[in-house]
Design a protein around this motif. Structure first.
Motif, PDB file in Angstrom:
ATOM      1  N   ILE A  71     103.468  91.818  18.802  1.00 41.37           N
ATOM      2  CA  ILE A  71     102.367  91.952  17.839  1.00 41.37           C
ATOM      3  C   ILE A  71     102.192  90.692  16.991  1.00 41.37           C
ATOM      4  N   LEU A 180      94.858  87.828  18.126  1.00 42.20           N
ATOM      5  CA  LEU A 180      95.433  89.174  18.229  1.00 42.20           C
ATOM      6  C   LEU A 180      94.682  90.011  19.262  1.00 42.20           C
ATOM      7  N   SER A 224     101.379  86.605  20.446  1.00 40.43           N
ATOM      8  CA  SER A 224     102.761  87.074  20.427  1.00 40.43           C
ATOM      9  C   SER A 224     103.594  86.346  21.480  1.00 40.43           C
ATOM     10  N   PHE A 309     100.885  98.954  22.143  1.00 37.32           N
ATOM     11  CA  PHE A 309     100.872  97.667  21.454  1.00 37.32           C
ATOM     12  C   PHE A 309      99.518  96.977  21.617  1.00 37.32           C
ATOM     13  N   TYR A 312      97.149  98.486  19.150  1.00 35.00           N
ATOM     14  CA  TYR A 312      97.475  98.021  17.795  1.00 35.00           C
ATOM     15  C   TYR A 312      96.960  96.602  17.573  1.00 35.00           C
ATOM     16  N   CYS A 313      97.168  95.721  18.542  1.00 29.87           N
ATOM     17  CA  CYS A 313      96.699  94.340  18.401  1.00 29.87           C
ATOM     18  C   CYS A 313      95.177  94.286  18.304  1.00 29.87           C
TER      19      CYS A 313
END
Length: 359
Positions: A71, A180, A224, A309, A312-313
């Motif tokens: 992340i 992101l 990341s 993930f 979320y990103c």
């Protein structure tokens, strides 16, 4: 003695050191003035911020969780400072930054100690084989893993001259928000790529080089490192468990190299050893949370799903872009409101030129 820093005071002062929450502040006050904590406005003191145990715990958690989970720790630190107004979040003292990364290294060593021990043994065994002109056939897996890590680390050396450029990108919130989102796309795609079967026994040097290029790209804030290397490993045909394992083992020379450069900066700016006890609290938190994050990512790799993930990103990236636009508009509106306006009555047809009073 130099003049007192109190405004309007011409008395000679004395440099004193005062400790508060692990941070030493220096001030220049005359003997007749009550002691206050007033940091000097010089370059060294600007790099320090109000460090407390709670701050050390928070930074340790961010380092341990965001460093290993895909992340982006650098992106989250930039968001915390620029959008959430947490001053000093991305301006961690250099020596504390070195210790935090050492804490995450402890987590990697604890999680993959068997592999690291085998590589250490094979390293010295390989030196002995070279001295006696021996070549084992087949090559032990641990020895091949050492070679793969060395090749995977090479792209980082190409990026060292651009280190300052990547650091400056931390101030560009549009870039971080987009990065992101890109990280989320890569993680989402890694779930849908065909599962590979390559391990340290069958992976090629080209595979390791491609993963290393992914790690070098992850120097950009918002990308990341773990997510990029794991995704690159999946695309090159690595077995998912090996992709995660190789990504974390590959981080060891990368983190050590970054620590050497940061330690040099820390020595140049000065190390405040009185703050070390507070720093160690953050190191312990970073090590424990980092180990937990590694275990969680290994569990996710076993299930073969990085989608959570990715979502979320995406959410973090979109929210970052939206907040950046709102903050920019607010700041632009405040600048316009403060701009001087022309006085009334000086237009093309001023009221006072030829106008009938009272009409």
């Amino acid at each position: 003695h130099s003049p007192c820093v109190r405004k309007g005071c011409t008395e000679k002062g004395k440099k004193k050191k005062m400790r508060q929450f692990g941070v030493v502040f220096r001030e220049q006050l005359c003997y007749n003035y009550p002691v206050r904590i007033l940091p000097l406005q010089n370059k060294t003191q600007k790099e320090l911020f109000f460090m407390s145990v709670l701050t050390a715990v928070v930074l340790g958690l961010v380092q341990g969780i965001a460093e290993f989970l895909p992340i982006s720790s650098s992106g989250h630190l930039a968001i915390a400072e620029h959008l959430l107004s947490i001053q000093g979040a991305s301006n961690v003292p250099n020596f504390f930054d070195v210790l935090l990364h050492l804490g995450t290294l402890v987590a990697v060593f604890a999680a993959y100690w068997d592999d690291i021990r085998d590589m250490i043994v094979e390293f010295f065994t390989g030196i002995g084989d070279l001295a006696h002109h021996r070549t084992p056939n087949p090559v032990p897996p641990a020895r091949r893993l050492i070679l793969l890590i060395i090749v995977g680390t090479l792209p980082l050396f190409v990026m060292v001259p651009f280190r300052r450029f990547f650091t400056e990108l931390s101030d560009n919130m549009y870039f971080i928000g987009g990065a992101l989102i890109v990280t989320g796309i890569l993680l989402f795609a890694s779930d849908r790529v065909r599962h590979g079967r390559k391990t340290e026994k069958t992976a090629t040097l080209l595979d390791a080089l491609l993963v290393g290029i992914g790690q070098a790209i992850a120097l950009c804030p918002g990308i990341s490192r773990s997510g990029m290397t794991i995704t690159a490993g999946c695309f090159t045909g690595f077995e998912r468990k090996f992709a995660v394992r190789f990504a974390f083992l590959l981080s060891i020379p990368a983190v050590l190299g970054a620590n050497i450069l940061t330690l040099k900066d820390a020595i140049d700016t000065g190390i405040d050893f009185s703050s070390v006890p507070v720093y160690l609290v953050g190191v312990v938190v970073a090590a424990v949370s980092g180990y937990a994050s590694i275990r969680l990512l290994r569990y996710v790799a076993d299930k073969g799903r990085f989608g959570a993930f990715a979502y979320y990103c995406w959410a973090a990236g979109v929210l970052t872009l939206v907040l950046t636009i709102l903050v920019f508009r607010q700041a632009h509106g405040e600048e316009e409101s403060k701009a001087p306006h022309p006085p009334r009555g000086r237009g093309r047809n001023p009221a006072g030129a030829g106008a009938v009073p009272g009409l």
